[in-house]
Each structure stands twice: as structure tokens, then as C-alpha cells.
Design a protein around this motif. Structure first.
Motif, PDB file in Angstrom:
ATOM      1  N   CYS A  62     -14.587   6.859   2.339  1.00 20.89           N
ATOM      2  CA  CYS A  62     -13.800   5.963   1.492  1.00 20.89           C
ATOM      3  C   CYS A  62     -13.280   4.799   2.344  1.00 20.89           C
ATOM      4  CB  CYS A  62     -12.634   6.740   0.885  1.00 20.89           C
ATOM      5  SG  CYS A  62     -11.564   5.742  -0.146  1.00 20.89           S
ATOM      6  N   CYS A  64      -8.189  10.105  -2.276  1.00 18.51           N
ATOM      7  CA  CYS A  64      -7.486   9.160  -3.148  1.00 18.51           C
ATOM      8  C   CYS A  64      -8.162   9.010  -4.509  1.00 18.51           C
ATOM      9  CB  CYS A  64      -7.321   7.804  -2.464  1.00 18.51           C
ATOM     10  SG  CYS A  64      -8.837   6.826  -2.397  1.00 18.51           S
ATOM     11  N   CYS A  96     -13.858   9.630  -3.865  1.00 19.80           N
ATOM     12  CA  CYS A  96     -13.135  10.023  -2.653  1.00 19.80           C
ATOM     13  C   CYS A  96     -12.391  11.330  -2.917  1.00 19.80           C
ATOM     14  CB  CYS A  96     -12.152   8.919  -2.254  1.00 19.80           C
ATOM     15  SG  CYS A  96     -11.072   9.415  -0.901  1.00 19.80           S
ATOM     16  N   GLU A 141     -10.917   2.853   1.589  1.00 23.11           N
ATOM     17  CA  GLU A 141      -9.461   2.750   1.453  1.00 23.11           C
ATOM     18  C   GLU A 141      -8.737   3.728   2.378  1.00 23.11           C
ATOM     19  OE1 GLU A 141      -8.260   0.413  -0.383  1.00 23.11           O
ATOM     20  OE2 GLU A 141     -10.206  -0.107  -1.258  1.00 23.11           O
ATOM     21  N   CYS A 142      -9.217   4.986   2.414  1.00 23.96           N
ATOM     22  CA  CYS A 142      -8.398   6.014   3.067  1.00 23.96           C
ATOM     23  C   CYS A 142      -9.136   6.838   4.116  1.00 23.96           C
ATOM     24  CB  CYS A 142      -7.754   6.920   2.018  1.00 23.96           C
ATOM     25  SG  CYS A 142      -8.878   8.136   1.337  1.00 23.96           S
TER      26      CYS A 142
HETATM   27 ZN   LIG Z   1      -9.975   7.410  -0.542  1.00 22.86          ZN
END
Ligand SMILES: [Zn+2]
Length: 239
Positions: A178, A214, A211, A180-181
């Protein structure tokens, strides 16, 4: 007392323009440690592969003597922790975009915009993560074994630089993490996530990942193409 220091190759990036490529004369008293002198000249130990004093290899525990002639050699490519299959990274607070690019390539890249310097150093040392930073000072911390000063200032150039230095392009796993995270992406059935995706997306795409942390959903739409283009810019050999 004095000693002469010559930095080789990419280590000159840390010196000012008057010092680059020149033999530097250092005056000292007592017998200071070689690591302290080298770092006082601006060069962090993590980028040094070999030190020779009067043509004989020494390590960082060496103490400088009068009239020593010191040559300092850089790693020709990045040092990756040998106990890991794939290199993993931790990035300084100003390298968020680079973290996203590395995640896009499938490399575990820990990043928070509020990590303190001691947190970055501790996590790097504890988890054998390569510390990437534009802050030379943090790389001088004694416990660090894996670290690199990112020369470029623009994120895409930084990604190219790090990919080339650590030879990442041969083991890219696109879209496995992911952006983002930094957690894993898993394939999901369209039916499981249908209500979370826009109607047009639902109509045109059948392959989705999500993901595990998240729950962000990824599909092979326009942003996938954009990421693929970025990947090919970072790793031209993928073309
Ligand atoms: Zn994520």
C-alpha cells in the motif's frame, strides 16, 4: 601534529568545493579516533567501505598518529542487510514522496512525517532498515550500519538514485504494498468490495487489491497506468 586525508569518489559529495578531490591536512593533538576526524570533515561513516592508513587497511577504531596518510573509499553500491531477502527502508520526515515510490516498487518503506531523529536511528538499528535521509548529521550516529544520504532533491530523481544505488530494479514487485501505509495488498473479489468503488470503475475493471491495514482499494485503472509510467521512468530496464 598533522595527518593527510584523501576522500575517494562519491565521498567528495560531502566536501565543499575547495576540498573536493584535494588532500586535506588536518591538525590535531593527542590521538583522536579516525571516525571522529572523518565525520568532523563532513563524511558519515555509513558511506565508507574502506579506510587505509599509510596504505594499510584499518577500521573505525583506529587512532590517528602524526604524519599518517589516510585514504577513504566509498561503497561502490549500497550495502543491503545480508540477513534479509529484500532491503527495507526507513525514511526521514522530508522524504514522504520517495517512500511512496519505494512502496510502489514493493520495498518495505517505513515513513511518518513526525519521526524524531532518535526514533529514526533506533528503528534503523533495531530492524536493520536502511535509513534514507537528506540530513547528513543523522547518518553519523554510531549504531547505524545501513544508511544513505540521498543526493537528489526532487522525488522522482531520488527514486532513480536510490533504485540505482541499491540495485532495486531487478527485484521490483509492483503494487504489492500500500502506497499510503506500507502494508500488504491482497487480491479481493469484486463482489466483496462492490459498494466501495465508483460505478464506472465497477463497470470497467474486474481486478482489485485491498490493503490489509487501511483497506484502501486499488484497481488497474488510470492511476495504475500512471504508476506504471513512473515505474518505467525509475527503472528504464522495465520498458
Ligand atoms: Zn494501506
Amino acid at each position: 601534529m598533522n595527518a593527510k586525508f584523501l576522500f575517494i569518489g562519491s565521498l567528495n559529495d560531502f566536501l565543499n568545493y575547495k576540498q573536493k578531490g584535494k588532500t586535506l591536512e588536518v591538525t590535531f593533538s593527542g590521538n583522536p579516533g579516525i571516525k571522529d576526524i572523518i565525520e568532523s570533515l563532513g563524511v558519515p561513516h555509513v558511506e565508507i567501505q574502506l579506510i587505509k592508513v599509510n596504505s594499510i587497511p584499518v577500521d573505525f577504531s583506529y587512532h590517528i598518529r602524526n604524519t599518517d596518510k589516510v585514504e577513504i573509499f566509498p561503497f561502490s553500491s549500497g550495502v543491503v542487510p545480508s540477513e534479509k531477502d529484500r532491503p527495507s527502508f526507513i525514511l526521514d520526515v522530508h522524504l514522504g514522496k520517495l517512500a511512496r515510490y519505494l512502496r510502489m516498487m514493493g520495498f518495505d518503506s517505513m515513513y511518518r512525517n513526525d519521526f524524531s531523529d532518535p526514533e529514526l536511528v533506533t528503528l534503523s538499528c533495531k530492524e536493520n532498515r536502511i535509513l534514507l535521509t537528506r540530513d547528513i548529521g543523522i547518518l553519523k550516529h554510531g549504531c547505524l550500519r545501513y544508511g544513505y544520504w540521498v543526493r537528489a532533491t526532487v522525488a522522482l530523481e531520488q527514486a532513480k538514485e536510490v533504485a540505482s544505488h541499491y540495485n532495486l530494479c531487478t527485484s521490483v514487485l509492483p503494487f504489492s504494498l500500500c502506497m499510503e501505509c506500507n502494508s500488504s495488498l491482497l487480491k479481493v473479489n469484486k463482489s466483496q468490495i462492490e459498494e466501495k468503488i465508483p460505478p464506472l470503475t465497477r463497470k470497467y475493471y474486474d481486478s482489485y487489491s485491498q490493503c490489509v491495514n487501511c483497506h484502501k482499494i486499488y484497481w488497474q485503472g488510470s492511476h495504475f497506468e500512471r504508476m506504471n509510467n513512473l515505474l518505467k521512468q525509475i527503472c528504464p530496464q522495465l520498458n
